[in-house]
Structure formats: structure tokens, C-alpha cells
Scaffold this active site. Structure first.
Site, mmCIF file in Angstrom:
data_model
loop_
_atom_site.group_PDB
_atom_site.id
_atom_site.type_symbol
_atom_site.label_atom_id
_atom_site.label_comp_id
_atom_site.label_asym_id
_atom_site.label_seq_id
_atom_site.Cartn_x
_atom_site.Cartn_y
_atom_site.Cartn_z
ATOM 1 N N GLU A 151 5.685 -5.516 61.777
ATOM 2 C CA GLU A 151 6.994 -5.037 62.207
ATOM 3 C C GLU A 151 6.894 -4.513 63.647
ATOM 4 O O GLU A 151 7.879 -4.483 64.373
ATOM 5 C CB GLU A 151 7.501 -3.941 61.265
ATOM 6 C CG GLU A 151 9.022 -3.897 61.185
ATOM 7 C CD GLU A 151 9.566 -3.063 60.042
ATOM 8 O OE1 GLU A 151 10.199 -3.606 59.150
ATOM 9 O OE2 GLU A 151 9.328 -1.837 60.054
ATOM 10 N N LYS A 174 15.116 7.804 56.266
ATOM 11 C CA LYS A 174 15.351 8.336 57.615
ATOM 12 C C LYS A 174 16.848 8.307 57.928
ATOM 13 O O LYS A 174 17.425 9.286 58.351
ATOM 14 C CB LYS A 174 14.559 7.480 58.615
ATOM 15 C CG LYS A 174 14.698 7.914 60.040
ATOM 16 C CD LYS A 174 13.743 7.112 60.921
ATOM 17 C CE LYS A 174 14.077 7.275 62.376
ATOM 18 N NZ LYS A 174 13.202 6.512 63.258
ATOM 19 N N LYS A 229 20.014 -8.152 56.648
ATOM 20 C CA LYS A 229 20.764 -7.055 55.997
ATOM 21 C C LYS A 229 22.256 -7.323 56.119
ATOM 22 O O LYS A 229 23.012 -7.166 55.173
ATOM 23 C CB LYS A 229 20.475 -5.729 56.701
ATOM 24 C CG LYS A 229 19.159 -5.104 56.391
ATOM 25 C CD LYS A 229 19.204 -3.668 56.928
ATOM 26 C CE LYS A 229 17.847 -3.115 57.213
ATOM 27 N NZ LYS A 229 17.887 -1.878 57.984
ATOM 28 N N GLU A 231 19.300 -0.299 49.501
ATOM 29 C CA GLU A 231 18.388 -0.308 48.346
ATOM 30 C C GLU A 231 18.109 1.122 47.879
ATOM 31 O O GLU A 231 18.165 1.435 46.686
ATOM 32 C CB GLU A 231 17.045 -0.950 48.728
ATOM 33 C CG GLU A 231 17.106 -2.395 49.143
ATOM 34 C CD GLU A 231 17.373 -2.579 50.634
ATOM 35 O OE1 GLU A 231 18.096 -1.756 51.238
ATOM 36 O OE2 GLU A 231 16.873 -3.567 51.200
ATOM 37 N N HIS A 243 -12.918 -13.779 44.562
ATOM 38 C CA HIS A 243 -12.734 -14.719 43.446
ATOM 39 C C HIS A 243 -11.401 -15.441 43.560
ATOM 40 O O HIS A 243 -10.926 -16.007 42.585
ATOM 41 C CB HIS A 243 -12.842 -13.966 42.115
ATOM 42 C CG HIS A 243 -14.204 -13.372 41.947
ATOM 43 N ND1 HIS A 243 -15.217 -14.008 41.270
ATOM 44 C CD2 HIS A 243 -14.730 -12.226 42.435
ATOM 45 C CE1 HIS A 243 -16.306 -13.256 41.327
ATOM 46 N NE2 HIS A 243 -16.039 -12.173 42.031
ATOM 47 N N GLY A 247 9.960 4.708 61.349
ATOM 48 C CA GLY A 247 9.800 4.639 59.887
ATOM 49 C C GLY A 247 8.377 4.330 59.468
ATOM 50 O O GLY A 247 7.784 5.020 58.627
ATOM 51 N N ARG A 248 7.778 3.300 60.055
ATOM 52 C CA ARG A 248 6.434 2.895 59.624
ATOM 53 C C ARG A 248 5.341 3.817 60.152
ATOM 54 O O ARG A 248 4.159 3.615 59.872
ATOM 55 C CB ARG A 248 6.171 1.432 60.010
ATOM 56 C CG ARG A 248 6.374 1.124 61.481
ATOM 57 C CD ARG A 248 6.433 -0.374 61.730
ATOM 58 N NE ARG A 248 6.797 -0.709 63.093
ATOM 59 C CZ ARG A 248 8.045 -0.753 63.562
ATOM 60 N NH1 ARG A 248 9.045 -0.451 62.765
ATOM 61 N NH2 ARG A 248 8.290 -1.086 64.816
HETATM 62 C C1 G6Q Z 1 10.085 1.022 59.647
HETATM 63 C C2 G6Q Z 1 11.370 0.437 59.429
HETATM 64 C C3 G6Q Z 1 11.793 0.298 57.985
HETATM 65 C C4 G6Q Z 1 12.396 1.555 57.382
HETATM 66 C C5 G6Q Z 1 13.117 1.161 56.102
HETATM 67 C C6 G6Q Z 1 13.741 2.333 55.413
HETATM 68 O O1 G6Q Z 1 9.610 1.243 60.718
HETATM 69 O O2 G6Q Z 1 12.297 1.091 60.205
HETATM 70 O O3 G6Q Z 1 10.766 -0.144 57.167
HETATM 71 O O4 G6Q Z 1 11.433 2.509 57.145
HETATM 72 O O5 G6Q Z 1 14.096 0.203 56.379
HETATM 73 O O6 G6Q Z 1 14.646 2.960 56.234
HETATM 74 P P1 G6Q Z 1 15.217 4.377 55.889
HETATM 75 O O7 G6Q Z 1 14.087 5.341 55.851
HETATM 76 O O8 G6Q Z 1 16.205 4.690 56.955
HETATM 77 O O9 G6Q Z 1 15.858 4.265 54.526
#
Ligand code: G6Q
Length: 559
Positions: A357, A210, A517, A216, A388, A271-272
Site C-alpha cells: 500500500e 481512523k 470503494k 465494513e 511443504h 492507518g498502516r
Molecule cells: C492504511 C489504509 C487502510 C485503513 C483502512 C481502515 O494505511 O489507510 O488500510 O487503515 O481502510 O480505515 P479506517 O481506520 O479509517 O476505518
């Protein structure tokens, strides 16, 4: 927030629930079932291929109406309306929350800053579908003229967990000649293992981010870029093998991806909550446009149910309220997610993020510290494997762990008897968790057993008794399909939303992931210095320096 801006624990319904709790907390569900043969009928609801049986909960006929009053007093109707119409309910980021607009199958407009966003959404969906069809039919060729057979989605968190889980869940709908891989971890072995067997000539990389600033993801994206260029030896190859999904056009261009190959989404998609957006590109490629549309449709049908059904018959509302009942009255700490469908094996991990989150917060939307428990610890694994492993603790441990058992009625496999075994096990667990086994039944079972121990029964008997009275929801899915999956995921999204409203949280920000971070950047910088660090606490300093010395030593040995 309720009208007087009070914590929900001050609401009249909360007080009534507290009294009610004292009356019901010691009732055993076994007894509740024996006195009321209609319990299943009273406490189950069906919608769009999903059946929720919540009769195996520690509730009476009074509980749900009281909980629904609590939701009304917390102004759930108004909050729900505000979310769907695009008010900026994500107040700390000043954003609307409109993942529901991404699956709006009606012709109703949705406004953000006085502009109808539906035409833009449809145009991105069209672009995704057009591009995916080209990949699926082989019309899109790689730099050397070969068709694409492998797709790598590089992303993390919301840009990984949703698409990965849906990709796995919809396995029977996959294109036979395409395979999607997901790289999220910055641990180099992850991308190494994925790239190693692949041919760059037939590989498409989707960088899903996003912000397009996530360390990463970008570092994995550069590794993939390097891998491709080393083998294809031509910068022009990027255009045929890299696409991006992002809200950040500038950063995408800076990476070297043409904006033609960028699929856009917007700041009002969290994002989620983004698998419904262009973040779902890998899903569309794998299962095709029709199936992706069915996924959206299923979610949309749940959105409608959530908006229209009275609270007492509203699946997400009921699931949310039961969660509140345990979290805030019984003071349980966690909630288990146990899918008895191997295709849903990543669902617990996906829901860990979606829920924790969103509602793992200790400050309310007005910035006040809360004095009540909020989001529970969400955890789980595929059901039959869990049996199990950790189910011992569910049955005989000291903690009460409410849980959802998710089971498909019809299987995609050819092995019906395997499915019968799976199904029987799931129901056996919920029955055992509810009923337990008292001491007389335990004696009787031992007597009836062929392998009964001849001596020493009385010493062992207490170990073999099950108290029961452990609450579970059973969610039956007709058959796992794009449409039922869409409904299932939207069900959980709205459950999370309802709980956030009652706890008066902003469920749509995630400040809690920022500090780590920030510190990681500092530590990375320390590792690269020619001297040891002293800028942290004694533990962190020692560990950073120990690591620094080890890698310096290793590189000295290599040199
Ligand atoms: C979700 C968070 C988080 C996000 C990641 C990746 O709600 O905001 O999990 O999706 O940190 O972020 P980017 O899509 O910006 O790389």
C-alpha cells in the site's frame, strides 16, 4: 527527490550500478563464498537483539558502497530528517508522517503546526494504560456487574492487521483471563462466528477506525451493537461495552459512544503505521502497559539506529537497497517473507499491506508516471509450512524470488528439540537456495543414498539438480519479545520508507483503494433496485443482475 528533481535512474550512482550489474549478474554466490571466507563478517549487522546476515545476496564488496551512493544522491538523509521533524511529506494529503513520534521515548519535542505534539501523545497513552489496567484487574465491570473477559477489535486494514499480528506475536505475554478477537471482514460469517460463543455481559467491543466512516467496520459495529442490545435490553449498556479508537469525534458520538470512551489519534498517523497509537489498545489490554512500552521502546531504538548509523551499517537502509538491487537491476517481481516462528505467522500479511500500500505506485510524488519498477509483490507464510507448499518454485522455478528468513534463536515453547528442527530447516533452506546442487554433487548424493534408484538415473538427473544463486536475508531475533518485535517492525517500516525515497514516491497515501470503494457503493445501490442494471460494462451488468435475481428468488422462496 534529488536536487535536480530527476528520476533516480538519471543519477550518477545508478549508471555505475548498471555497469556493476553487468559485471556481477552471472557470478555465483557459491564461488563468492569460496573465495572470501570473511563474507559473513563483511555482510552482516547487529542491532538491538536482531542480527541481519545479508551475505547470501548476489553482491560483491563494491555493491553496497555503490547502492549507498545511490541513497545519498537520492537525498535520503534529508528525507529522513524531514520525516522525523514532521514536515508534510505526505504531499497528496498535505500531512506530516509521524508514527515515529508515537514511540519517541526521549524528551525531545516534535512539532506539528508549531505545536509540540508529545504532551497529547503521552496523555492518550496514559488514558489507554489507565483504561487497560481497569479491564485487566477486573475493576471495569460490564453493565450487569460482571468483569470483562472477551475483547473484540472491530476494524480493517491498518486498524486490524497491525494489532492482530502483534497480539498473536506476543502470545506468551497475554493476560491469562482475557482473550482478544479481531473482526474485519464484512462477510457476516466472520462476526457471526466470533459473537456466537461470547457472552455480551463479559464482552468489550473496540471499534477501531481512523475515519469512522469505513463501511465494513461500521456495518460490523452495528451488528455487534444490535447483538448486545438484544441481549442486555438497555441502551445504557453501550457505555460499558463499547469504546472507540478514532480521529473522528463527531461520528463516534453519533454512533452512541461517549467521547470519554474514545481514544484519539491524529491525521499524521497513517492507518498502516498506526499500531503504535491508540489503535494498539487491544494490544495494551492483552499484554499490559509495561510490555506495550517495551514494544514502543524497541521501535524507538530502531528509529535511532536508522537516524544515526552510517548507511553501510544501517539495517533498514541495507535491506531497502538490496531490495532496489533486485527490483530495479535483476528485475525481480516479488519478495518473500518467511518467518520461522509460529507467533509471527501473520507478519507476511501485515507486511503485504505495509509495503504494497506504501510503494505499489506508478506515479511519482510529482504526479509523473514512472518508467522503472517500484514496490515488489510482497508475499509469504510461516516458513516451515511454505517448505511443504511453494518452496519447490523458489528452488527450481524460472523466477528469482529474493526472500527474508526470520528466525528466533530462543523459543517460548518447552520443546527445544522441535525448535532445533525448525532452526535447522530454516538454515538448510537458505543454504540450499544459495549453493544449489550441481550435477556431480547430485550423482554423488544418489550414489551415497541407501535408496538410490538402480536404473534410469541419467533420465532423472536434471530434475534433481538445483542451480542455486537465489538471494536471501537471514534475520535472527534473540527471542521474540515486545522489545525485539518493536525493533523488527520499525525495521520494515524504515525499509519501506527508504525504498519510497529512492523511487521518489509518496509512500504514505493510498489512492489506489478508492475507486473500488466508490464502485461498490454504486453496485450495492443497483442490487437494491427493483429492476436490472445497465449502467456498467456487459460483464458487470450481467453479474450484478444474476446476483440480484438469485437473492430475489431466494427471498421469494423464503416468503
Ligand atoms: C492504511 C489504509 C487502510 C485503513 C483502512 C481502515 O494505511 O489507510 O488500510 O487503515 O481502510 O480505515 P479506517 O481506520 O479509517 O476505518
Amino acid at each position: 527527490m534529488n536536487k535536480k528533481n530527476e528520476p533516480f535512474t538519471q543519477l550518477p550512482a545508478y549508471g555505475k550500478l548498471k555497469d556493476h550489474y553487468v559485471r556481477v549478474k552471472n557470478l555465483h554466490m557459491r564461488r563468492l563464498f569460496s573465495v572470501d571466507p570473511n563474507r559473513f563478517k563483511k555482510f552482516s549487522v547487529k542491532h538491538n537483539g536482531l542480527l541481519l546476515d545479508y551475505s547470501k545476496n548476489r553482491i560483491t564488496t563494491e555493491t553496497i558502497p555503490l547502492l549507498c551512493d545511490l541513497a545519498r544522491e537520492a537525498n535520503l538523509e534529508q528525507w529522513r530528517e524531514r520525516m522525523f521533524r514532521g514536515d508534510k511529506i505526505n504531499n497528496t494529503e498535505n500531512r506530516a508522517v509521524l508514527h515515529t513520534a508515537l514511540r519517541n521515548c526521549s524528551d525531545k519535542p516534535v512539532y506539528v503546526r508549531n505545536k509540540d505534539i508529545m504532551p497529547e501523545i503521552r496523555s492518550v497513552i496514559d488514558k489507554m494504560q489507565y483504561f487497560s489496567e481497569k479491564i485487566r484487574t477486573g475493576e471495569w465491570k460490564g453493565h450487569t456487574g460482571k468483569r470483562i473477559t472477551s475483547i473484540i477489535n472491530i476494524g480493517i486494514g491498518g486498524s486490524d492487521l497491525g494489532p492482530k499480528m502483534v497480539y498473536q506475536a506476543l502470545r506468551p505475554y497475554h493476560h491469562k483471563k482475557l482473550r482478544v478477537y479481531f473482526v474485519s471482514n464484512v462477510d457476516g460469517v466472520h462476526i457471526d462466528e466470533i459473537l456466537e460463543p461470547l457472552n455480551p455481559e463479559t464482552t468489550l467491543v473496540i471499534i477501531s477506525s481512523k475515519t469512522f466512516t469505513t463501511q465494513e467496520t461500521l456495518s460490523n459495529a452495528y451488528v455487534a451493537r444490535e447483538w448486545l442490545l438484544q441481549r442486555l435490553n438497555d441502551e445504557k449498556a453501550i457505555a460499558k461495552h463499547f469504546v472507540a479508537v478514532s480521529t473522528n469525534k463527531k461520528a463516534v458520538q453519533a454512533f452512541g459512544i461517549d467521547s470519554q470512551n474514545m481514544f484519539e489519534f491524529w491525521d499524521w498517523v497513517g492507518g498502516r503505521y498506526s499500531l503504535w497509537s491508540a489503535i494498539g489498545l487491544s494490544i495494551v489490554i492483552a499484554v499490559g502497559s509495561d510490555n506495550f512500552n517495551k514494544l514502543l521502546l524497541g521501535a524507538n531504538e530502531m528509529d535511532e539506529h536508522f537516524q544515526e548509523a552510517p548507511f553501510e551499517q544501517n539495517m533498514p537502509v541495507i535491506m531497502a537497497l538490496l531490495g532496489i538491487w533486485y527490483n530495479n537491476f535483476f528485475k525481480t517481481e516479488s519478495h518473500g517473507i518467511f518467518p520461522y516462528d509460529d507467533y509471527l505467522r501473520s507478519l507476511p500479511m501485515y507486511l503485504e499491506q505495509a509495503d504494497m500500500e506504501s510503494n505499489g505506485k506508478s506515479v511519482d510524488r510529482n504526479g509523473r508516471k514512472v518508467d522503472y519498477p517500484t514496490g515488489p509483490i510482497i508475499w509469504g507464510t510461516s516458513g516451515i509450512n511454505g517448505q511443504h507448499a511453494f518452496y519447490q518454485s523458489l528452488h527450481q522455478g524460472t523466477k528469482m524470488i529474493p526472500a527474508d528468513f526470520i528466525i528466533s534463536l530462543k523459543t517460548h515453547s518447552h520443546y527445544q528439540e522441535q525448535h532445533n528442527i525448525l532452526f535447522s530447516n530454516a538454515l538448510a533452506q537458505t543454504e540450499a537456495l544459495m549453493r544449489g546442487r550441481n550435477i556431480d554433487e547430485t550423482y554423488a548424493d544418489i550414489q551415497a543414498s541407501k535408496h538410490r534408484p538402480v536404473t534410469g538415473i541419467s533420465k532423472r538427473i536434471n530434475h534433481m539438480v538445483f542451480e542455486g544463486n537465489n538471494p536471501t536475508n537471514t534475520l535472527l531475533i534473540d527471542k521474540l519479545s515486545p522489545r525485539t518485535l518493536g525493533s523488527l517492525l520499525a525495521l520494515y517500516e524504515h525499509k519501506i520508507f527508504v525504498q519510497g525515497v529512492i523511487w521518489n514516491l509518496n509512500s504514505f497515501d493510498q489512492w489506489g483503494v478508492e475507486l473500488g470503494k466508490q464502485l461498490a457503493k454504486q453496485i450495492l445501490n443497483d442490487i437494491h433496485q427493483p429492476y436490472g442494471t445497465r449502467s456498467h460494462d456487459a460483464s458487470t451488468n450481467a453479474l450484478v443482475n444474476y446476483y440480484r435475481d438469485t437473492i430475489t428468488e431466494n427471498s421469494a422462496i423464503r416468503a
